[in-house]
Design a protein around this motif. Structure first.
Motif, PDB file in Angstrom:
ATOM      1  N   PRO A  54       0.824  -1.218   0.000  1.00  0.00           N
ATOM      2  CA  PRO A  54       0.000   0.000   0.000  1.00  0.00           C
ATOM      3  C   PRO A  54       0.856   1.266   0.000  1.00  0.00           C
ATOM      4  CG  PRO A  54      -0.167  -1.160   2.100  1.00  0.00           C
ATOM      5  CD  PRO A  54       0.696  -1.982   1.227  1.00  0.00           C
ATOM      6  N   GLU A  55       0.283   2.312  -0.549  1.00  0.00           N
ATOM      7  CA  GLU A  55       0.912   3.632  -0.477  1.00  0.00           C
ATOM      8  C   GLU A  55       0.388   4.313   0.782  1.00  0.00           C
ATOM      9  OE1 GLU A  55       0.488   5.972  -4.017  1.00  0.00           O
ATOM     10  OE2 GLU A  55       0.939   4.249  -5.300  1.00  0.00           O
ATOM     11  N   TRP A  56       1.285   4.818   1.588  1.00  0.00           N
ATOM     12  CA  TRP A  56       0.933   5.466   2.855  1.00  0.00           C
ATOM     13  C   TRP A  56       1.216   6.957   2.762  1.00  0.00           C
ATOM     14  CZ3 TRP A  56      -1.328   2.845   6.853  1.00  0.00           C
ATOM     15  CH2 TRP A  56      -1.265   1.452   6.811  1.00  0.00           C
ATOM     16  N   ASP A  57       0.333   7.759   3.327  1.00  0.00           N
ATOM     17  CA  ASP A  57       0.537   9.192   3.489  1.00  0.00           C
ATOM     18  C   ASP A  57       1.129   9.370   4.888  1.00  0.00           C
ATOM     19  OD1 ASP A  57       0.388  11.984   3.560  1.00  0.00           O
ATOM     20  OD2 ASP A  57      -1.760  11.990   4.017  1.00  0.00           O
ATOM     21  N   VAL A  58       2.392   9.789   4.958  1.00  0.00           N
ATOM     22  CA  VAL A  58       3.047   9.973   6.255  1.00  0.00           C
ATOM     23  C   VAL A  58       2.578  11.293   6.851  1.00  0.00           C
ATOM     24  CG1 VAL A  58       5.234  10.263   7.467  1.00  0.00           C
ATOM     25  CG2 VAL A  58       5.025   8.563   5.634  1.00  0.00           C
ATOM     26  N   LEU A  59       1.927  11.221   8.002  1.00  0.00           N
ATOM     27  CA  LEU A  59       1.430  12.408   8.688  1.00  0.00           C
ATOM     28  C   LEU A  59       2.489  13.006   9.601  1.00  0.00           C
ATOM     29  CD1 LEU A  59      -2.088  10.997   9.557  1.00  0.00           C
ATOM     30  CD2 LEU A  59      -1.497  12.546   7.694  1.00  0.00           C
ATOM     31  N   LEU A  60       3.284  12.151  10.235  1.00  0.00           N
ATOM     32  CA  LEU A  60       4.362  12.624  11.100  1.00  0.00           C
ATOM     33  C   LEU A  60       5.496  11.610  11.082  1.00  0.00           C
ATOM     34  CD1 LEU A  60       5.464  14.684  13.175  1.00  0.00           C
ATOM     35  CD2 LEU A  60       4.454  13.229  14.949  1.00  0.00           C
ATOM     36  N   ASP A  61       6.678  12.068  10.722  1.00  0.00           N
ATOM     37  CA  ASP A  61       7.888  11.259  10.762  1.00  0.00           C
ATOM     38  C   ASP A  61       8.647  11.690  12.007  1.00  0.00           C
ATOM     39  OD1 ASP A  61      10.495  10.252  10.488  1.00  0.00           O
ATOM     40  OD2 ASP A  61      10.423  10.368   8.305  1.00  0.00           O
ATOM     41  N   VAL A  62       8.582  10.884  13.062  1.00  0.00           N
ATOM     42  CA  VAL A  62       9.195  11.246  14.344  1.00  0.00           C
ATOM     43  C   VAL A  62      10.710  11.329  14.201  1.00  0.00           C
ATOM     44  CG1 VAL A  62       9.389  10.665  16.792  1.00  0.00           C
ATOM     45  CG2 VAL A  62       7.250  10.215  15.579  1.00  0.00           C
ATOM     46  N   ASP A  63      11.315  10.474  13.372  1.00  0.00           N
ATOM     47  CA  ASP A  63      12.767  10.523  13.158  1.00  0.00           C
ATOM     48  C   ASP A  63      13.178  11.853  12.523  1.00  0.00           C
ATOM     49  OD1 ASP A  63      13.773   7.549  13.665  1.00  0.00           O
ATOM     50  OD2 ASP A  63      11.845   7.471  12.626  1.00  0.00           O
ATOM     51  N   ALA A  64      12.440  12.286  11.497  1.00  0.00           N
ATOM     52  CA  ALA A  64      12.759  13.548  10.823  1.00  0.00           C
ATOM     53  C   ALA A  64      12.568  14.723  11.777  1.00  0.00           C
ATOM     54  CB  ALA A  64      11.889  13.716   9.576  1.00  0.00           C
ATOM     55  N   LEU A  65      11.507  14.708  12.568  1.00  0.00           N
ATOM     56  CA  LEU A  65      11.256  15.771  13.538  1.00  0.00           C
ATOM     57  C   LEU A  65      12.375  15.838  14.566  1.00  0.00           C
ATOM     58  CD1 LEU A  65       9.280  17.971  14.568  1.00  0.00           C
ATOM     59  CD2 LEU A  65       8.273  16.179  16.007  1.00  0.00           C
ATOM     60  N   ALA A  66      12.795  14.672  15.065  1.00  0.00           N
ATOM     61  CA  ALA A  66      13.873  14.627  16.058  1.00  0.00           C
ATOM     62  C   ALA A  66      15.169  15.184  15.471  1.00  0.00           C
ATOM     63  CB  ALA A  66      14.072  13.198  16.546  1.00  0.00           C
ATOM     64  N   ALA A  67      15.482  14.821  14.229  1.00  0.00           N
ATOM     65  CA  ALA A  67      16.700  15.310  13.587  1.00  0.00           C
ATOM     66  C   ALA A  67      16.625  16.817  13.345  1.00  0.00           C
ATOM     67  CB  ALA A  67      16.928  14.575  12.269  1.00  0.00           C
ATOM     68  N   GLU A  68      15.462  17.284  12.881  1.00  0.00           N
ATOM     69  CA  GLU A  68      15.277  18.704  12.584  1.00  0.00           C
ATOM     70  C   GLU A  68      15.411  19.567  13.833  1.00  0.00           C
ATOM     71  OE1 GLU A  68      11.425  21.400  11.464  1.00  0.00           O
ATOM     72  OE2 GLU A  68      11.710  19.576  10.300  1.00  0.00           O
ATOM     73  N   GLU A  69      14.864  19.070  14.957  1.00  0.00           N
ATOM     74  CA  GLU A  69      14.849  19.874  16.176  1.00  0.00           C
ATOM     75  C   GLU A  69      15.977  19.527  17.146  1.00  0.00           C
ATOM     76  OE1 GLU A  69      10.947  19.718  17.878  1.00  0.00           O
ATOM     77  OE2 GLU A  69      10.086  20.835  16.193  1.00  0.00           O
ATOM     78  N   GLY A  70      16.754  18.494  16.826  1.00  0.00           N
ATOM     79  CA  GLY A  70      17.829  18.102  17.733  1.00  0.00           C
ATOM     80  C   GLY A  70      17.316  17.603  19.077  1.00  0.00           C
ATOM     81  N   GLU A  71      16.146  16.971  19.066  1.00  0.00           N
ATOM     82  CA  GLU A  71      15.517  16.448  20.281  1.00  0.00           C
ATOM     83  C   GLU A  71      15.366  14.942  20.176  1.00  0.00           C
ATOM     84  OE1 GLU A  71      14.715  17.782  23.084  1.00  0.00           O
ATOM     85  OE2 GLU A  71      14.715  19.924  22.653  1.00  0.00           O
ATOM     86  N   ASN A  72      15.334  14.270  21.298  1.00  0.00           N
ATOM     87  CA  ASN A  72      15.157  12.820  21.338  1.00  0.00           C
ATOM     88  C   ASN A  72      13.664  12.511  21.479  1.00  0.00           C
ATOM     89  OD1 ASN A  72      15.564  10.077  21.537  1.00  0.00           O
ATOM     90  ND2 ASN A  72      16.309  10.145  23.633  1.00  0.00           N
ATOM     91  N   TRP A  73      12.865  12.850  20.461  1.00  0.00           N
ATOM     92  CA  TRP A  73      11.422  12.667  20.533  1.00  0.00           C
ATOM     93  C   TRP A  73      11.035  11.192  20.504  1.00  0.00           C
ATOM     94  CZ3 TRP A  73       9.169  16.483  22.518  1.00  0.00           C
ATOM     95  CH2 TRP A  73       9.401  17.791  22.146  1.00  0.00           C
ATOM     96  N   VAL A  74      10.055  10.844  21.327  1.00  0.00           N
ATOM     97  CA  VAL A  74       9.503   9.492  21.395  1.00  0.00           C
ATOM     98  C   VAL A  74       7.992   9.612  21.258  1.00  0.00           C
ATOM     99  CG1 VAL A  74       9.200   7.447  22.843  1.00  0.00           C
ATOM    100  CG2 VAL A  74      11.365   8.693  22.891  1.00  0.00           C
TER     101      VAL A  74
END
Length: 189
Positions: A99-119
């Motif tokens: 299936p093709e998925w629409d990614v609503l939130l990529d936690v890895d990308a957000l963590a890298a962008e903000e320099g935070e260890n988001w979980v």
């Protein structure tokens, strides 16, 4: 008659000082001993590799949840996305082999962008339109969840995300919105 112990009788009373340096050092030392005892063998290394292979297998079946807006939602973790992605697809797409998925939130990308260890913690979606949600994230696994408010429409590029003031997640079942995220694809990492 039984005598109640007074605080002076407790040799471990100092451990109750959760912010105390001595208590923190004692806990770190016990944790280090325990980790060494549990992970120090060759059997552990082999078991860890086998478990990682299962958790990161690309042939796992995604377990989506339905919210009433015509989409199926899934939180997915794999070797490429160890923090995970929250995504959605249609029923027609879900029935396909890939299936093709629409990614609503990529936690890895957000963590890298903000320099935070988001979980990832959870998501709460507002009923009647299903266009707004609160996404609950933690900094590492030990802190209370923070929330980010998100709005999306049928066109993914029109999705906007804004930060909520720092606040804790509400107790389970206490919000008048649709419930939490669909089951994850596997154990948290």
């Amino acid at each position: 008659m039984t005598r109640l112990a007074d605080e002076g009788d407790d040799p471990y009373l100092w451990l109750e000082d959760l912010d105390g340096a001595d208590a923190a050092r004692w806990v770190r030392d016990r944790n280090a001993e325990t980790v060494a005892a549990l992970t120090g063998s060759e059997a552990f290394a082999g078991l860890r590799a086998e478990i990682r292979q299962v958790l990161d297998a690309e042939d796992r079946i995604p377990w989506p949840g339905w919210r009433g807006d015509g989409f199926y939602y899934n939180f997915w973790q794999d070797a490429t996305h160890p923090r995970g992605v929250w995504r959605r697809t249609t029923l027609d797409q879900y029935r396909r082999r890939e299936p093709e998925w629409d990614v609503l939130l990529d936690v890895d990308a957000l963590a890298a962008e903000e320099g935070e260890n988001w979980v990832w913690n959870d998501v709460t979606v507002l009923r009647h339109g299903y266009e707004r949600c609160l996404i609950w994230l933690s900094r590492a696994a030990a802190t209370p969840p923070w929330c980010a408010s998100s709005t999306w429409c049928a066109v993914p590029s029109s999705r906007t995300v804004s930060r909520c003031p720092r606040r804790r997640a509400p107790p389970a079942g206490s919000t008048p919105t649709t419930s939490t995220s669909p089951p994850t694809s596997g154990p948290a990492r």
